[in-house]
Motif scaffolding. Structure first.
Motif, PDB file in Angstrom:
ATOM      1  N   GLY A 195       0.839  -1.163  -0.157  1.00  0.00           N
ATOM      2  CA  GLY A 195       0.092  -0.213   0.115  1.00  0.00           C
ATOM      3  C   GLY A 195       0.735   1.259   0.037  1.00  0.00           C
ATOM      4  N   SER A 196       2.016   1.230   0.038  1.00  0.00           N
ATOM      5  CA  SER A 196       3.080   2.488  -0.100  1.00  0.00           C
ATOM      6  C   SER A 196       3.147   3.021  -1.280  1.00  0.00           C
ATOM      7  N   ALA A 197       2.729   2.531  -2.373  1.00  0.00           N
ATOM      8  CA  ALA A 197       2.590   2.918  -3.663  1.00  0.00           C
ATOM      9  C   ALA A 197       4.001   2.813  -4.446  1.00  0.00           C
ATOM     10  N   ALA A 198       5.114   2.861  -3.526  1.00  0.00           N
ATOM     11  CA  ALA A 198       6.502   2.637  -3.974  1.00  0.00           C
ATOM     12  C   ALA A 198       6.502   1.305  -4.596  1.00  0.00           C
ATOM     13  N   LEU A 199       7.225   1.270  -5.814  1.00  0.00           N
ATOM     14  CA  LEU A 199       7.296  -0.034  -6.625  1.00  0.00           C
ATOM     15  C   LEU A 199       8.809  -0.521  -6.719  1.00  0.00           C
ATOM     16  N   THR A 200       8.819  -1.783  -6.461  1.00  0.00           N
ATOM     17  CA  THR A 200      10.018  -2.657  -6.928  1.00  0.00           C
ATOM     18  C   THR A 200      10.398  -2.689  -8.376  1.00  0.00           C
ATOM     19  N   PHE A 201      11.304  -3.187  -8.805  1.00  0.00           N
ATOM     20  CA  PHE A 201      11.196  -3.330 -10.338  1.00  0.00           C
ATOM     21  C   PHE A 201      10.298  -4.469 -10.525  1.00  0.00           C
ATOM     22  N   GLU A 202      10.033  -5.771 -10.252  1.00  0.00           N
ATOM     23  CA  GLU A 202       9.315  -6.640 -10.153  1.00  0.00           C
ATOM     24  C   GLU A 202       7.957  -6.227 -10.229  1.00  0.00           C
ATOM     25  N   GLN A 203       7.695  -5.185  -9.341  1.00  0.00           N
ATOM     26  CA  GLN A 203       6.155  -4.758  -9.030  1.00  0.00           C
ATOM     27  C   GLN A 203       5.889  -3.623 -10.491  1.00  0.00           C
ATOM     28  N   PHE A 204       6.913  -3.014 -10.746  1.00  0.00           N
ATOM     29  CA  PHE A 204       6.792  -2.222 -11.817  1.00  0.00           C
ATOM     30  C   PHE A 204       6.376  -2.831 -13.105  1.00  0.00           C
ATOM     31  N   ILE A 205       7.414  -3.948 -13.225  1.00  0.00           N
ATOM     32  CA  ILE A 205       7.046  -4.885 -14.387  1.00  0.00           C
ATOM     33  C   ILE A 205       5.819  -5.435 -14.542  1.00  0.00           C
ATOM     34  N   GLU A 206       5.235  -5.988 -13.257  1.00  0.00           N
ATOM     35  CA  GLU A 206       4.075  -6.420 -13.238  1.00  0.00           C
ATOM     36  C   GLU A 206       2.816  -5.705 -13.456  1.00  0.00           C
ATOM     37  N   LEU A 207       2.896  -4.150 -12.951  1.00  0.00           N
ATOM     38  CA  LEU A 207       2.098  -3.256 -13.568  1.00  0.00           C
ATOM     39  C   LEU A 207       1.968  -3.248 -15.162  1.00  0.00           C
ATOM     40  N   PHE A 208       3.008  -3.067 -15.613  1.00  0.00           N
ATOM     41  CA  PHE A 208       2.937  -2.916 -17.018  1.00  0.00           C
ATOM     42  C   PHE A 208       2.651  -4.427 -17.787  1.00  0.00           C
ATOM     43  N   SER A 209       2.716  -5.268 -17.061  1.00  0.00           N
ATOM     44  CA  SER A 209       2.265  -6.502 -17.841  1.00  0.00           C
ATOM     45  C   SER A 209       0.891  -6.481 -17.715  1.00  0.00           C
ATOM     46  N   VAL A 210       0.221  -6.314 -16.661  1.00  0.00           N
ATOM     47  CA  VAL A 210      -1.189  -6.467 -16.643  1.00  0.00           C
ATOM     48  C   VAL A 210      -1.897  -5.371 -17.609  1.00  0.00           C
ATOM     49  N   PHE A 211      -1.200  -4.094 -17.687  1.00  0.00           N
ATOM     50  CA  PHE A 211      -1.781  -3.094 -18.407  1.00  0.00           C
ATOM     51  C   PHE A 211      -1.343  -3.310 -20.019  1.00  0.00           C
ATOM     52  N   SER A 212      -0.544  -4.297 -20.268  1.00  0.00           N
ATOM     53  CA  SER A 212      -0.471  -4.400 -21.855  1.00  0.00           C
ATOM     54  C   SER A 212      -1.413  -4.880 -22.306  1.00  0.00           C
ATOM     55  N   ASP A 213      -1.215  -4.712 -24.012  1.00  0.00           N
ATOM     56  CA  ASP A 213      -2.266  -5.253 -24.753  1.00  0.00           C
ATOM     57  C   ASP A 213      -2.399  -6.881 -24.859  1.00  0.00           C
ATOM     58  N   ASN A 214      -1.367  -7.385 -24.370  1.00  0.00           N
ATOM     59  CA  ASN A 214      -1.330  -8.850 -24.302  1.00  0.00           C
ATOM     60  C   ASN A 214      -1.751  -9.257 -23.187  1.00  0.00           C
ATOM     61  N   SER A 215      -2.467  -8.762 -22.129  1.00  0.00           N
ATOM     62  CA  SER A 215      -2.769  -9.329 -21.009  1.00  0.00           C
ATOM     63  C   SER A 215      -4.287  -9.758 -21.142  1.00  0.00           C
TER      64      SER A 215
END
Length: 189
Positions: A84-104
Motif C-alpha cells: 500500500g505504499s505506492a513505491a514499486l520494486t522493479f518486479e512490481q513495476f514490470i507486473e504493473l506494465f504486464s497487466v496493463f499491456s495489450d497482451n494481458s
C-alpha cells in the motif's frame, strides 16, 4: 552489442518474458524507465535480489508519462506495491506494465480493475468505493447529488444480489461486457 553492459542476463530476460505478457523489447524499456526513477541507485546489472527489493518512490513514479494522465495512478501503484505504499520494486513495476499491456488477458485485467476500485480493500466495491472511483474519473467536479445519482445507478445496474455492494464476480461480469474496457485498461510501454 557494442560495449554497453546488459542490465539482465539472458536467463533473467527469458524468465521475465515467461512470467509476464511483455516482449523482450518492453522489458528492456521498462528497465530503462525504472532506472531513470531510481536516481542512480540501480546497479548496471539488475540482479534478482535488487529487482525484488530496491524501490522507486511514488513521487518519481508519478512523473512517468505513461502514468501521468491516469486518474487512478496513485491507486494503481498502491495495489501493485503490495504493502500500500505506492513505491514499486522493479518486479512490481514490470507486473504493473504486464497487466496493463495489450497482451494481458481480459480476466487478469478485470481482476486488477476490481482491486483498484476496491479502495477500502474489503473484497467488495461498495458505495464509498464507487464514490471515490467516480470522483477520480470526474476530477471531483460534480456536486454531491450528482455523485449519489451515479453511484445509485451503478449499483442498480450491477448489484445482482441487491446487497448494496459489488462482489468481484458481479464487477467482472459487468466490466467484461463493456466494449471500452480493454481499450481503456492499458498502458503502452
Amino acid at each position: 552489442m557494442g560495449n554497453k553492459v546488459a542490465a539482465f542476463t539472458e536467463q533473467q530476460l527469458e524468465e521475465y518474458q515467461a512470467c509476464t505478457f511483455l516482449s523482450r523489447k518492453n522489458i528492456l524499456r521498462a528497465e530503462r524507465l525504472f532506472r531513470g526513477l531510481c536516481d542512480g541507485r540501480l546497479p548496471a546489472r539488475l540482479d534478482p535480489q535488487t529487482a525484488a527489493t530496491l524501490t522507486a518512490p511514488y513521487q518519481a513514479l508519478d512523473t512517468l508519462t505513461e502514468l501521468k494522465e491516469n486518474p487512478f495512478r496513485h491507486r494503481m501503484c498502491e495495489v501493485f506495491s503490495g504493502d500500500g505504499s505506492a513505491a514499486l520494486t522493479f518486479e512490481q513495476f514490470i507486473e504493473l506494465f504486464s497487466v496493463f499491456s495489450d497482451n494481458s488477458p481480459r480476466d487478469i485485467k478485470a481482476t486488477y480493475a476490481f482491486r483498484i476500485y476496491d479502495f477500502d480493500e474489503d473484497g467488495y466495491i461498495g458505495e464509498n468505493d464507487l464514490l471515490q472511483a467516480v470522483k477520480h474519473l470526474t476530477h471531483d467536479l460534480l456536486n454531491q447529488e450528482e455523485y449519489s445519482t451515479i453511484v445509485a445507478k451503478v449499483l442498480e445496474e450491477s448489484d445482482v444480489d441487491c446487497d448494496g455492494q459489488l462482489s468481484q464476480s458481479e464487477f467482472i461480469h459487468v466490466i467484461l461486457k463493456s466494449p471500452d474496457f480493454l481499450s481503456n485498461f492499458h498502458i503502452r510501454i
